[in-house]
Design a protein around this motif. Structure first.
Motif, PDB file in Angstrom:
ATOM      1  N   LEU A 152       0.803  -1.227   0.000  1.00 32.93           N
ATOM      2  CA  LEU A 152       0.000   0.000   0.000  1.00 32.93           C
ATOM      3  C   LEU A 152       0.835   1.275   0.000  1.00 32.93           C
ATOM      4  O   LEU A 152       0.523   2.216  -0.744  1.00 32.93           O
ATOM      5  CB  LEU A 152      -0.959  -0.016   1.188  1.00 32.93           C
ATOM      6  N   PRO A 153       1.890   1.409   0.802  1.00 31.27           N
ATOM      7  CA  PRO A 153       2.624   2.685   0.841  1.00 31.27           C
ATOM      8  C   PRO A 153       3.208   3.102  -0.505  1.00 31.27           C
ATOM      9  O   PRO A 153       3.365   4.304  -0.755  1.00 31.27           O
ATOM     10  CB  PRO A 153       3.733   2.423   1.870  1.00 31.27           C
ATOM     11  N   PHE A 154       3.530   2.153  -1.370  1.00 29.26           N
ATOM     12  CA  PHE A 154       4.139   2.512  -2.638  1.00 29.26           C
ATOM     13  C   PHE A 154       3.195   3.348  -3.494  1.00 29.26           C
ATOM     14  O   PHE A 154       3.609   4.335  -4.112  1.00 29.26           O
ATOM     15  CB  PHE A 154       4.549   1.246  -3.398  1.00 29.26           C
ATOM     16  N   VAL A 155       1.931   2.962  -3.546  1.00 26.71           N
ATOM     17  CA  VAL A 155       0.965   3.700  -4.356  1.00 26.71           C
ATOM     18  C   VAL A 155       0.674   5.060  -3.731  1.00 26.71           C
ATOM     19  O   VAL A 155       0.648   6.088  -4.425  1.00 26.71           O
ATOM     20  CB  VAL A 155      -0.330   2.899  -4.527  1.00 26.71           C
ATOM     21  N   VAL A 156       0.466   5.086  -2.426  1.00 22.71           N
ATOM     22  CA  VAL A 156       0.133   6.346  -1.747  1.00 22.71           C
ATOM     23  C   VAL A 156       1.251   7.356  -1.922  1.00 22.71           C
ATOM     24  O   VAL A 156       1.016   8.519  -2.282  1.00 22.71           O
ATOM     25  CB  VAL A 156      -0.140   6.098  -0.254  1.00 22.71           C
ATOM     26  N   ARG A 157       2.488   6.940  -1.707  1.00 24.61           N
ATOM     27  CA  ARG A 157       3.616   7.875  -1.768  1.00 24.61           C
ATOM     28  C   ARG A 157       3.971   8.276  -3.189  1.00 24.61           C
ATOM     29  O   ARG A 157       4.649   9.282  -3.383  1.00 24.61           O
ATOM     30  CB  ARG A 157       4.834   7.261  -1.082  1.00 24.61           C
ATOM     31  N   MET A 158       3.544   7.532  -4.181  1.00 25.48           N
ATOM     32  CA  MET A 158       3.761   7.947  -5.566  1.00 25.48           C
ATOM     33  C   MET A 158       2.697   8.933  -6.032  1.00 25.48           C
ATOM     34  O   MET A 158       2.993   9.860  -6.794  1.00 25.48           O
ATOM     35  CB  MET A 158       3.763   6.723  -6.487  1.00 25.48           C
ATOM     36  N   VAL A 159       1.468   8.748  -5.582  1.00 26.38           N
ATOM     37  CA  VAL A 159       0.365   9.596  -6.037  1.00 26.38           C
ATOM     38  C   VAL A 159       0.297  10.897  -5.240  1.00 26.38           C
ATOM     39  O   VAL A 159      -0.051  11.958  -5.787  1.00 26.38           O
ATOM     40  CB  VAL A 159      -0.968   8.827  -5.940  1.00 26.38           C
ATOM     41  N   GLN A 160       0.629  10.858  -3.977  1.00 22.57           N
ATOM     42  CA  GLN A 160       0.480  12.010  -3.092  1.00 22.57           C
ATOM     43  C   GLN A 160       1.206  13.261  -3.589  1.00 22.57           C
ATOM     44  O   GLN A 160       0.617  14.347  -3.614  1.00 22.57           O
ATOM     45  CB  GLN A 160       0.947  11.640  -1.686  1.00 22.57           C
ATOM     46  N   PRO A 161       2.470  13.193  -4.010  1.00 20.89           N
ATOM     47  CA  PRO A 161       3.130  14.418  -4.498  1.00 20.89           C
ATOM     48  C   PRO A 161       2.466  15.009  -5.736  1.00 20.89           C
ATOM     49  O   PRO A 161       2.458  16.235  -5.908  1.00 20.89           O
ATOM     50  CB  PRO A 161       4.556  13.939  -4.803  1.00 20.89           C
ATOM     51  N   VAL A 162       1.917  14.154  -6.603  1.00 18.42           N
ATOM     52  CA  VAL A 162       1.247  14.661  -7.800  1.00 18.42           C
ATOM     53  C   VAL A 162       0.020  15.468  -7.415  1.00 18.42           C
ATOM     54  O   VAL A 162      -0.246  16.542  -7.978  1.00 18.42           O
ATOM     55  CB  VAL A 162       0.874  13.494  -8.729  1.00 18.42           C
ATOM     56  N   LEU A 163      -0.747  14.969  -6.454  1.00 23.35           N
ATOM     57  CA  LEU A 163      -1.926  15.702  -5.998  1.00 23.35           C
ATOM     58  C   LEU A 163      -1.543  16.999  -5.285  1.00 23.35           C
ATOM     59  O   LEU A 163      -2.235  18.012  -5.411  1.00 23.35           O
ATOM     60  CB  LEU A 163      -2.751  14.817  -5.059  1.00 23.35           C
ATOM     61  N   GLN A 164      -0.452  16.978  -4.550  1.00 21.08           N
ATOM     62  CA  GLN A 164      -0.011  18.185  -3.848  1.00 21.08           C
ATOM     63  C   GLN A 164       0.448  19.270  -4.814  1.00 21.08           C
ATOM     64  O   GLN A 164       0.252  20.458  -4.553  1.00 21.08           O
ATOM     65  CB  GLN A 164       1.112  17.839  -2.874  1.00 21.08           C
ATOM     66  N   ASP A 165       1.068  18.864  -5.937  1.00 21.52           N
ATOM     67  CA  ASP A 165       1.560  19.837  -6.912  1.00 21.52           C
ATOM     68  C   ASP A 165       0.535  20.187  -7.979  1.00 21.52           C
ATOM     69  O   ASP A 165       0.822  21.020  -8.854  1.00 21.52           O
ATOM     70  CB  ASP A 165       2.823  19.281  -7.602  1.00 21.52           C
ATOM     71  N   PHE A 166      -0.630  19.581  -7.903  1.00 25.36           N
ATOM     72  CA  PHE A 166      -1.645  19.839  -8.922  1.00 25.36           C
ATOM     73  C   PHE A 166      -2.168  21.273  -8.795  1.00 25.36           C
ATOM     74  O   PHE A 166      -2.449  21.760  -7.696  1.00 25.36           O
ATOM     75  CB  PHE A 166      -2.809  18.856  -8.773  1.00 25.36           C
ATOM     76  N   GLU A 167      -2.285  21.951  -9.917  1.00 23.64           N
ATOM     77  CA  GLU A 167      -2.747  23.332  -9.931  1.00 23.64           C
ATOM     78  C   GLU A 167      -4.272  23.366  -9.810  1.00 23.64           C
ATOM     79  O   GLU A 167      -4.989  22.919 -10.699  1.00 23.64           O
ATOM     80  CB  GLU A 167      -2.303  24.016 -11.223  1.00 23.64           C
ATOM     81  N   HIS A 168      -4.741  23.891  -8.698  1.00 22.42           N
ATOM     82  CA  HIS A 168      -6.186  23.935  -8.462  1.00 22.42           C
ATOM     83  C   HIS A 168      -6.893  24.891  -9.421  1.00 22.42           C
ATOM     84  O   HIS A 168      -8.108  24.773  -9.630  1.00 22.42           O
ATOM     85  CB  HIS A 168      -6.461  24.349  -7.015  1.00 22.42           C
ATOM     86  N   GLU A 169      -6.137  25.830 -10.008  1.00 24.70           N
ATOM     87  CA  GLU A 169      -6.767  26.765 -10.941  1.00 24.70           C
ATOM     88  C   GLU A 169      -7.300  26.031 -12.165  1.00 24.70           C
ATOM     89  O   GLU A 169      -8.345  26.402 -12.712  1.00 24.70           O
ATOM     90  CB  GLU A 169      -5.755  27.834 -11.378  1.00 24.70           C
ATOM     91  N   VAL A 170      -6.594  24.999 -12.585  1.00 22.68           N
ATOM     92  CA  VAL A 170      -7.054  24.219 -13.737  1.00 22.68           C
ATOM     93  C   VAL A 170      -8.355  23.505 -13.408  1.00 22.68           C
ATOM     94  O   VAL A 170      -9.292  23.462 -14.220  1.00 22.68           O
ATOM     95  CB  VAL A 170      -5.976  23.209 -14.158  1.00 22.68           C
ATOM     96  N   GLU A 171      -8.422  22.943 -12.212  1.00 19.29           N
ATOM     97  CA  GLU A 171      -9.645  22.268 -11.784  1.00 19.29           C
ATOM     98  C   GLU A 171     -10.799  23.255 -11.672  1.00 19.29           C
ATOM     99  O   GLU A 171     -11.933  22.949 -12.085  1.00 19.29           O
ATOM    100  CB  GLU A 171      -9.375  21.599 -10.436  1.00 19.29           C
ATOM    101  N   GLU A 172     -10.531  24.435 -11.115  1.00 19.85           N
ATOM    102  CA  GLU A 172     -11.579  25.454 -10.991  1.00 19.85           C
ATOM    103  C   GLU A 172     -12.033  25.946 -12.357  1.00 19.85           C
ATOM    104  O   GLU A 172     -13.221  26.221 -12.561  1.00 19.85           O
ATOM    105  CB  GLU A 172     -11.058  26.609 -10.143  1.00 19.85           C
ATOM    106  N   ALA A 173     -11.089  26.050 -13.293  1.00 19.57           N
ATOM    107  CA  ALA A 173     -11.467  26.485 -14.643  1.00 19.57           C
ATOM    108  C   ALA A 173     -12.373  25.466 -15.305  1.00 19.57           C
ATOM    109  O   ALA A 173     -13.332  25.825 -16.002  1.00 19.57           O
ATOM    110  CB  ALA A 173     -10.210  26.705 -15.474  1.00 19.57           C
ATOM    111  N   SER A 174     -12.102  24.193 -15.083  1.00 18.08           N
ATOM    112  CA  SER A 174     -12.945  23.145 -15.662  1.00 18.08           C
ATOM    113  C   SER A 174     -14.363  23.220 -15.113  1.00 18.08           C
ATOM    114  O   SER A 174     -15.344  23.095 -15.869  1.00 18.08           O
ATOM    115  CB  SER A 174     -12.335  21.775 -15.365  1.00 18.08           C
ATOM    116  N   VAL A 175     -14.475  23.444 -13.809  1.00 18.60           N
ATOM    117  CA  VAL A 175     -15.798  23.548 -13.204  1.00 18.60           C
ATOM    118  C   VAL A 175     -16.523  24.794 -13.692  1.00 18.60           C
ATOM    119  O   VAL A 175     -17.731  24.761 -13.973  1.00 18.60           O
ATOM    120  CB  VAL A 175     -15.675  23.558 -11.665  1.00 18.60           C
ATOM    121  N   SER A 176     -15.799  25.885 -13.823  1.00 17.28           N
ATOM    122  CA  SER A 176     -16.426  27.131 -14.276  1.00 17.28           C
ATOM    123  C   SER A 176     -16.899  27.050 -15.719  1.00 17.28           C
ATOM    124  O   SER A 176     -17.822  27.775 -16.116  1.00 17.28           O
ATOM    125  CB  SER A 176     -15.442  28.294 -14.123  1.00 17.28           C
TER     126      SER A 176
END
Length: 277
Positions: A152-176
């Motif tokens: 389990l830790p291998f998947v969590v620790r690989m995905v976690q940095p990607v989510l932390q560095d994800f630009e929320h502005e892109v997500e907000e633009a998609s919703v808008s």
């Protein structure tokens, strides 16, 4: 201009040739030479003896069990690892740091201790096993549970940095722009998560294939039922049948490398496709 170019060429650790040579030497001593010796020892056996050892019905059954349980554990970790990484990254709640630290517990816990603990919990008289209508310990399901624990830790620790560095502005633009939450996740977030999730799956799968300590207790080690390939290697070594142990290790190495190569090719193909889109 020449001064600026020279300053840009400076490195924190100078000497490309020296650092590359030391890195290659280290990898050769630790990884390449030991692995190559497996093939050298196997070549001395002769083809007839090699195939006789690796195609033994008991050994083939251990291959199938190891790959089947490792694949299932990797898929479970892929799903729930992404979910746990999402919760730890996107939400704030009490004891968050403590739960985040628990994710790394399989890294620090000795595998034998993990195996004994899981066997005790999931046995017929265990705290969890007594509540279940089916048996977990000493079955392939118990092996899968142990492999899920260590991977389990291998998947969590690989995905976690990607989510932390994800630009929320892109997500907000998609919703808008009118996209639903599911469409935003599928078309905006998921494409960026997939390469990291596949890397985590590959690491978890590779760790599961070679796992021994946490599995040997909960499996029961019954031939043709709960006997994994790493246990077969240890059994051959205890019988001083070093050639058979080496042959089994070579097969496991080749199959693992082939599967990891396929996953890396998929990552490369998906990365190019995502970049072109």
């Amino acid at each position: 201009m020449n001064v600026i170019k020279k300053s840009r060429r400076k490195r924190v650790i100078p000497g490309f040739g020296l650092t590359l040579g030391l890195s290659t030497l280290y990898l050769s001593l630790i990884v390449l030479i030991p692995l190559s010796m497996l093939f050298v020892y196997s070549a001395r056996m002769g083809w007839h003896a090699f195939w006789s050892d690796v195609l033994d019905p008991r050994v083939v059954a251990s291959y199938m069990l190891s790959f089947r349980t490792s694949l299932l554990a990797g898929l479970v970790n892929l799903i729930f690892g992404v979910l746990i990484a999402w919760v730890l990254t996107r939400y704030t709640f009490p004891w968050k740091r403590l739960i985040d630290g628990f994710v790394d517990l399989p890294f620090a816990l000795p595998t034998s201790v993990a195996g004994i603990t899981l066997t005790t919990l999931y046995s017929a008289n265990g705290w969890i096993g007594r509540l279940l209508p089916f048996q977990v310990s000493f079955t392939p399901l118990g092996i899968t549970v142990a492999l899920i624990f260590v991977g389990l830790p291998f998947v969590v620790r690989m995905v976690q940095p990607v989510l932390q560095d994800f630009e929320h502005e892109v997500e907000e633009a998609s919703v808008s722009l009118g996209a639903s939450p599911f469409q935003t996740f599928r078309k905006v977030i998921f494409p960026q998560l997939l390469p990291a999730a596949l890397s985590g799956f590959a690491l978890a799968f590779a760790r599961s294939l070679g796992e021994y300590g946490s599995v040997v207790f909960i499996s029961g080690n019954m031939p043709f039922k709960t006997e994994i390939a790493p246990l077969m290697i240890v059994t051959k070594l205890e019988q001083f049948d070093y050639s058979a142990a080496t042959a089994i290790a070579v097969v496991m190495l080749l199959l693992s490398f082939a599967l990891l190569l396929v996953i890396n090719v998929l990552q490369w193909w998906y990365g190019r496709r995502f970049a072109n889109n």
